[in-house]
Design an enzyme around this catalytic site. Structure first.
Site, PDB file in Angstrom:
ATOM      1  CG  ASP A 145     -27.488  58.923 -34.749  1.00  0.00           C
ATOM      2  OD1 ASP A 145     -27.461  59.343 -36.048  1.00  0.00           O
ATOM      3  OD2 ASP A 145     -28.342  58.123 -34.152  1.00  0.00           O
ATOM      4  CG  HIS A 191     -23.704  55.521 -41.878  1.00  0.00           C
ATOM      5  ND1 HIS A 191     -24.387  54.453 -42.557  1.00  0.00           N
ATOM      6  CD2 HIS A 191     -23.807  55.400 -40.523  1.00  0.00           C
ATOM      7  CE1 HIS A 191     -24.922  53.852 -41.563  1.00  0.00           C
ATOM      8  NE2 HIS A 191     -24.527  54.143 -40.275  1.00  0.00           N
ATOM      9  CB  SER A 245     -14.866  58.756 -30.478  1.00  0.00           C
ATOM     10  OG  SER A 245     -13.787  59.488 -30.778  1.00  0.00           O
TER      11      SER A 245
END
Length: 390
Positions: A173, A244, A359
């Site tokens: 995200d 992911h 980050s």
């Protein structure tokens, strides 16, 4: 009592005019000095400080003595290196103990909060950064014992469906900072600011490293008919902090680069060249069906650790490290090791690791020239949403 000059009449009216002229001359001279000082600073200080300097200059134009204090502070207390070219300003910024502060913040994150204090603290964080707790697997704020658990909260399984029409989906995200084709072995971290691909990934074992043969970018490609693409996803503090796998691929090597922990906020990335090469990062490299593929998790200030779920040996943000060093760990079987000879397989959408706070994720991959992105810089994106297709 003010005595008049011998060359001027003693009349009170002339005396007043004389005093007014002197005051006007002093103000104009002081304003000129202020303007010249502000001009010199404007040429030498970073772009981010211009707004603050304009505020200081506005305060100087007034006659009240206390308004002159800010510029006096700048001239007398600002280190001389801050007034030098960009390279010195970066060195000054890098001298800040960001690694120590990040480790300290990591310890604060691990402190267990009293049950009565959890909801007020987390609610303030949710309100500040716009966290959507309706997507969290556990919505009860009393469940999270400390800030670290809250930052690394898991999501409900159905809230991040995978795009079926795209061969590459978002690993996290966040917001798209930059994307496109890699040219001349230079990659843009934000518009107009680049970093070296070779410095970012380091030497690639098993590939030709003869500088005379071709560029570093070309040596990564497995087919001359393919191109090298990149995409940068920035995770803000309020985003979901796990990352992911963006596609089905095989991880052959994990390379850990200890380094600085400067902020990766887009505002900082605009004026710190090769920021992503300076910061601590973990690069996973391997192959997908079109050739070379890599996913790099870049650390930042207050990111006390980068965790990769399938690699328990990885330790980030350690107290000591050697500048310019990196540490490799191979996932390809050698000798009697219980590993696949082709590397570690990851499935599209599979959870790979997590940050402590937010980050950046950088994807570098080889693909046919017909590959096109269906996202654009500045766009908000979530895990599983399509990045591009063939």
């Amino acid at each position: 009592m003010v005595s008049s000059s011998p060359c001027r009449p003693r009349h009170g009216k002339w005396r007043q005019h004389d005093l007014l002229r002197r005051v006007r001359r002093q103000r104009e001279g002081g304003g000129g000095r202020v303007r010249r000082a502000a001009a010199r600073l404007r040429l030498q200080l970073p772009h981010l400080a211009l707004h603050h300097l304009s505020m200081l200059r506005a305060g100087l134009c007034a006659s009240a003595p206390w308004r002159r204090w800010p510029i006096a502070f700048v001239w007398h207390f600002l280190p001389a290196s801050a007034l030098q070219p960009l390279a010195n300003r970066v060195a000054l910024y890098r001298s800040f103990p960001t690694r120590f502060l990040s480790r300290a913040w990591g310890r604060v994150n691990g402190v267990e909060l009293p049950t009565w204090l959890r909801k007020p603290v987390y609610s303030l964080y949710i309100w500040t950064f716009g966290v959507n707790m309706q997507e969290a697997a556990v919505e009860d704020l009393h469940h999270y014992r400390n800030l670290g658990e809250f930052f690394r909260r898991r999501l409900k399984p159905a809230v991040r469906p995978l795009c079926s029409s795209s061969c590459l989906v978002s690993p996290a995200d966040g917001r798209i900072l930059h994307l496109g084709r890699v040219k001349n072995s230079e990659v843009e971290q934000v518009k107009g600011v680049t970093y070296s691909l070779e410095n970012f990934l380091g030497p690639q074992h098993g590939r030709s490293n003869d500088p005379a043969s071709s560029s570093f970018r070309d040596r990564l490609l497995t087919s001359p008919d393919n191109e090298l693409f990149h995409v940068v996803v920035y995770l803000a503090p309020g985003d979901y902090h796990c990352f992911h796998s963006p596609t089905d691929w095989r991880v052959e090597l994990r390379r850990h680069f200890p380094g600085s922990l400067m902020s990766v906020n887009p505002g900082v990335a605009r004026w710190v060249k090769e920021l992503f090469c300076l910061n601590e990062r973990v690069a996973l490299t391997g192959q997908w069906r079109h050739g070379f593929f890599s996913l790099t998790a870049v650390g930042a200030t207050n990111v006390g650790s980068i965790r990769v779920y399938f690699d328990q040996e990885l330790q980030t943000n350690t107290p000591r490290y050697r500048k310019g060093s990196f540490h490799d760990h191979s996932y390809v079987a050698m000798g009697n090791q219980v590993l696949s000879r082709e590397g570690l397989s990851l499935r599209r959408g599979e959870a790979v690791g997590e940050f402590n706070l937010g980050s950046t994720i950088v994807l570098l991959f080889e693909a046919p020239k017909t590959f096109t992105f269906n996202v654009h810089p500045g766009q908000r994106i979530r895990v599983g949403e399509g990045l591009g297709a063939l």
